[in-house]
Enzyme design. Structure first.
Site, short mmCIF file in Angstrom:
data_model
loop_
_atom_site.label_atom_id
_atom_site.label_comp_id
_atom_site.label_asym_id
_atom_site.label_seq_id
_atom_site.Cartn_x
_atom_site.Cartn_y
_atom_site.Cartn_z
N LYS A 1 0.84 -1.20 0.00
CA LYS A 1 0.00 0.00 0.00
C LYS A 1 0.87 1.25 0.00
O LYS A 1 1.79 1.37 0.81
CB LYS A 1 -0.92 0.00 1.23
CG LYS A 1 -1.82 -1.23 1.32
CD LYS A 1 -2.66 -1.22 2.58
CE LYS A 1 -1.80 -1.33 3.82
NZ LYS A 1 -2.61 -1.50 5.06
N THR B 1 -7.69 9.57 8.94
CA THR B 1 -7.45 8.28 8.28
C THR B 1 -7.19 7.17 9.29
O THR B 1 -6.60 6.14 8.96
CB THR B 1 -6.26 8.38 7.32
OG1 THR B 1 -5.11 8.87 8.04
CG2 THR B 1 -6.57 9.32 6.17
N GLY C 1 -7.47 3.96 11.16
CA GLY C 1 -8.10 2.68 10.86
C GLY C 1 -8.16 2.33 9.39
O GLY C 1 -8.83 1.36 9.01
N THR C 2 -7.43 3.06 8.54
CA THR C 2 -7.49 2.80 7.10
C THR C 2 -7.04 1.39 6.75
O THR C 2 -7.69 0.69 5.97
CB THR C 2 -6.62 3.83 6.34
OG1 THR C 2 -7.08 5.14 6.64
CG2 THR C 2 -6.70 3.60 4.84
N GLY C 3 -5.91 0.95 7.32
CA GLY C 3 -5.40 -0.39 7.00
C GLY C 3 -6.32 -1.49 7.48
O GLY C 3 -6.54 -2.48 6.76
N CYS C 4 -6.87 -1.32 8.67
CA CYS C 4 -7.82 -2.31 9.20
C CYS C 4 -9.05 -2.39 8.29
O CYS C 4 -9.54 -3.49 7.98
CB CYS C 4 -8.26 -1.92 10.60
SG CYS C 4 -6.92 -1.69 11.79
#
Length: 292
Positions: A197, A228, A230-233
């Site tokens: 990412k 942003t 919690g974007t990866g979760c």
């Protein structure tokens, strides 16, 4: 019943299949840490799954006292209790996909890996969470070797951001070509698919998916917001949800990226730090725009 391999549908509420006249919902399990402020971890995962119309279940591996600005403390759940939670799910409700997030210690990693070996679930998406959005560590970096050895080989899709990919691959990433090289190195470690990412890079948000043969570049405009958290979760849970719904990996990743982009566009100005995404922006669109 929907045949295996049937292309997934676009709308989130097509999570049901007709089986002998009954409605059957797709089921997704998240194995991750708990974020008491609700923006990341288990809470973000379950919101994402609900937004996709799948039934979300959770195994909590760590309790994290955090908010949008800082991580105050972490208390890990015992490996035995992690194993019992996983047993409780699989002996009764078999997931159609599994998302794995924060695994803070080698003992936790080994407990999860042992249960993956025992139950052999399909559609495993692993987000190798090392840091919170504010930079606070969520994994002892000395444990990365255990993560690589015991957990990564189970990943159908691994979703490292650039700092995580740099650490796992043992190289600096400055360009899209570097992202591809890191994906190659990580794929050799046993993952079936790697999504590097590019949210930490400059310019448009470029993610690169590698399946061992082909690179797929997924690019979207960068949203000017600090919110942003919690974007990866959210992305990894959206991928798992789409896989459960019958998407191929490229379809699942593309749909998940589109969903996260929408959730960032409509992110919430909540808290004093990096605010959360709006996981339900496609369902409740009124009055949800980022106010910062």
């Amino acid at each position: 019943m929907v045949p295996k391999g049937t292309p997934c549908v676009g709308a989130p509420f097509f999570a049901y299949e007709n089986q002998k006249g009954l409605l059957k919902m797709k089921k997704v399990l998240t194995i991750a840490g708990s974020d008491c402020s609700g923006g990341a971890g288990i809470q973000a995962d379950l919101k994402t799954m609900s937004a996709h119309g799948v039934f979300g279940m959770s195994v909590i591996v760590s309790v994290v006292a955090e908010n949008t600005a800082r991580v105050i403390d972490i208390q890990d759940v015992s490996p035995a209790m992690i194993e019992k939670q996983i047993d409780a799910v699989f002996e009764d409700i078999v997931p159609d996909a599994v998302k794995i997030g924060m695994l803070s210690t080698p003992a936790c990693m080994k407990a999860v890996a042992g249960k993956l070996a025992q139950y052999q679930p399909q559609n495993i998406v692993i987000d190798p969470v090392m840091y919170a959005k504010n930079g606070s560590p969520l994994m002892n970096l000395d444990a990365v070797g255990t993560l690589i050895e015991t957990v990564l080989p189970y990943a159908d899709v691994l979703t490292p951001n650039i700092p995580e990919a740099e650490y796992i691959a043992g190289m600096a990433i400055k360009t899209p070509a570097d992202m591809e090289q890191a994906a190659r190195k990580i794929h050799i470690m046993g993952t079936k698919g790697v999504l590097v990412k590019g949210g930490h890079a400059i310019g448009n948000a470029l993610d690169i998916l590698y399946d061992g043969t082909t690179f797929l570049r997924l690019e979207s405009r960068r949203i000017d917001t600090k919110n942003t958290h919690g974007t990866g979760c959210t992305l990894s849970s959206a991928i798992a949800s789409n896989l459960a719904l019958g998407c191929t990996v490229p379809e699942a990743v593309r749909k998940a990226k589109d969903y996260v982009t929408d959730a960032i566009i409509h992110s919430l100005a909540i808290g004093k730090g990096c605010g959360p995404l709006n996981h339900f922006c496609r369902i409740f669109p009124e009055g949800d725009a980022d106010e910062t």
